[in-house]
Design an enzyme around this catalytic site. Sequence first.
Site, mmCIF file in Angstrom:
data_model
loop_
_atom_site.group_PDB
_atom_site.id
_atom_site.type_symbol
_atom_site.label_atom_id
_atom_site.label_comp_id
_atom_site.label_asym_id
_atom_site.label_seq_id
_atom_site.Cartn_x
_atom_site.Cartn_y
_atom_site.Cartn_z
ATOM 1 N N ARG A 64 0.953 -1.275 0.084
ATOM 2 C CA ARG A 64 0.112 -0.107 -0.026
ATOM 3 C C ARG A 64 0.893 1.482 0.017
ATOM 4 O O ARG A 64 0.305 2.306 -0.343
ATOM 5 C CB ARG A 64 -0.963 0.063 1.143
ATOM 6 N N TYR A 117 -12.990 21.695 -10.002
ATOM 7 C CA TYR A 117 -13.748 20.446 -10.536
ATOM 8 C C TYR A 117 -14.769 20.152 -9.565
ATOM 9 O O TYR A 117 -14.674 20.123 -8.404
ATOM 10 C CB TYR A 117 -12.477 19.348 -10.476
ATOM 11 N N ASP A 190 -4.391 22.322 -9.014
ATOM 12 C CA ASP A 190 -4.887 21.027 -9.647
ATOM 13 C C ASP A 190 -4.120 21.630 -11.214
ATOM 14 O O ASP A 190 -4.544 22.580 -11.880
ATOM 15 C CB ASP A 190 -6.271 20.968 -9.832
ATOM 16 N N LYS A 215 -6.231 11.546 -17.100
ATOM 17 C CA LYS A 215 -6.334 12.497 -18.146
ATOM 18 C C LYS A 215 -5.203 12.359 -19.024
ATOM 19 O O LYS A 215 -5.062 11.234 -19.492
ATOM 20 C CB LYS A 215 -6.698 13.899 -17.764
HETATM 21 C C1 LIG Z 1 -11.028 14.251 -13.831
HETATM 22 C C2 LIG Z 1 -10.470 15.504 -13.033
HETATM 23 C C3 LIG Z 1 -10.131 15.348 -11.781
HETATM 24 C C4 LIG Z 1 -10.468 13.780 -10.866
HETATM 25 O O1 LIG Z 1 -9.776 12.874 -11.685
HETATM 26 P P1 LIG Z 1 -10.176 11.209 -11.440
HETATM 27 O O2 LIG Z 1 -9.087 10.484 -11.649
HETATM 28 O O3 LIG Z 1 -11.229 11.223 -12.038
HETATM 29 O O4 LIG Z 1 -10.820 11.204 -9.863
HETATM 30 C C5 LIG Z 1 -9.730 16.243 -10.945
HETATM 31 N N1 LIG Z 1 -9.238 17.427 -11.418
HETATM 32 C C6 LIG Z 1 -9.882 17.694 -12.883
HETATM 33 C C7 LIG Z 1 -9.394 19.169 -13.317
HETATM 34 C C8 LIG Z 1 -10.267 16.787 -13.504
HETATM 35 O O5 LIG Z 1 -10.522 16.969 -14.818
#
Ligand SMILES: *Cc1c(COP(=O)(O)O)cnc(C)c1O
Length: 401
Positions: A64, A117, A190, A215
């Site tokens: 983990r 988000y 982010d 992404k």
């Molecule tokens: C998709 C996304 C997230 C979350 O990511 P997950 O892997 O789906 O939990 C966070 N911030 C942004 C800007 C996103 O587009």
Amino acid sequence: MSGQRHDGAPLARDTVYVGAGRDSALSARSVNPPIVRASTFLFNSLQELDAASKAPFDGAFYGRLGTPTTFAFERAMAQVEGGYRSIATASGLSAIVAVLFAFLKTGDHVLIVDSVYDPVRRFCNRVLLGMGVECTFYDAGLGAEALEKLVRPTTRLVYMESPGSGTFEVQDIAAIVAMAKRHKLVTAMDNTWATPIFFRPIEHGVDISIHAATKYIVGHSDAVLGVITTNEATWPAVRQASQDLGACAGSEECNLGLRGLRTLAVRMRQHEATALALARWLVEQPGVSRVFHPALETSAGHDYWKRDFEGSSGLFSVEFGGMSAAAFDAFACALKLFSIGFSWGGFESLILPVHPEKTRTATPWQGAGPVLRFHAGLEAPADLIADLEAAFAAVKTPAHA
Ligand SMILES: *Cc1c(COP(=O)(O)O)cnc(C)c1O
């Protein structure tokens, strides 16, 4: 692989992306490090176990807390983000949650950008509020002076996302960081939209950079993965919170993240070029009232984007002023090369309706019509534009006019 060429010159970024995390000690003679799937690592003696327990994040200890594969991805991310260390997590959202939990306890206050988000806002409203943590959402366009007025004695953290989700407002990171430092606030951002190819928050003074690696970093729509990169000061708290939450990344996912990094630079250049071609074409179309794309002069915070970013990615939005719900639906359904679906950052083009009018609380959204988010994939731009052209023609038919 060292960070230098034979003549001592630093390696170019594309070269760094190909080599980062590829420790030959880990990989024997295969090009890629092996995928190590493990819950359990073995120790030769109690002394060895004891020594390992003093530094559980620095080597194989328990699955983990990391495997050689997750460590390789974490090392690569720390290197390309210019950070101290990185932590792989189960998802982008779990990475964000770990950062919020690392610095917020009952009685504390956090400043969060209004174009965050949306699941982060839900986490604040459903979990943080219940824990007695107060959240203030601030307008992405607020200057640092106005933002400073929202700082309370209990404020601990400023949480940024730039550009913001759905509507892509770019923030004045330098001014916000300077203000936060005066008040000894932790800053987190982010950075999913830009990827470290186009922006590296830690180089701009931000303490913590977060990615939904789901992404662009994974880049093929086949894994969910998060990663946090910190500076030295914030590392212990974030590492501790991630451990306590237990939402670790799997070795297979980290391997997909590493694989994605190898091609990130070339993919981002293509996503950028295609998205710009689409955005510039869309601006000219009758029925389009606004295009939200940080590289367009009309987009909110464009000057900050120009000052700070080295490029733009494939994600942007379009407002169709005055378009009826039926015509909006017909437009979306007429597209053949843009599929309707969540997530983005893969090789394929996508669309998704976004609803800033339903979520914004700092400043009500002033909209002229429905908003559609586009992800420009790796298809030929001319094919994508022809597809859009056909969809515009479809909504001009008498049934939808
Ligand atoms: C998709 C996304 C997230 C979350 O990511 P997950 O892997 O789906 O939990 C966070 N911030 C942004 C800007 C996103 O587009």
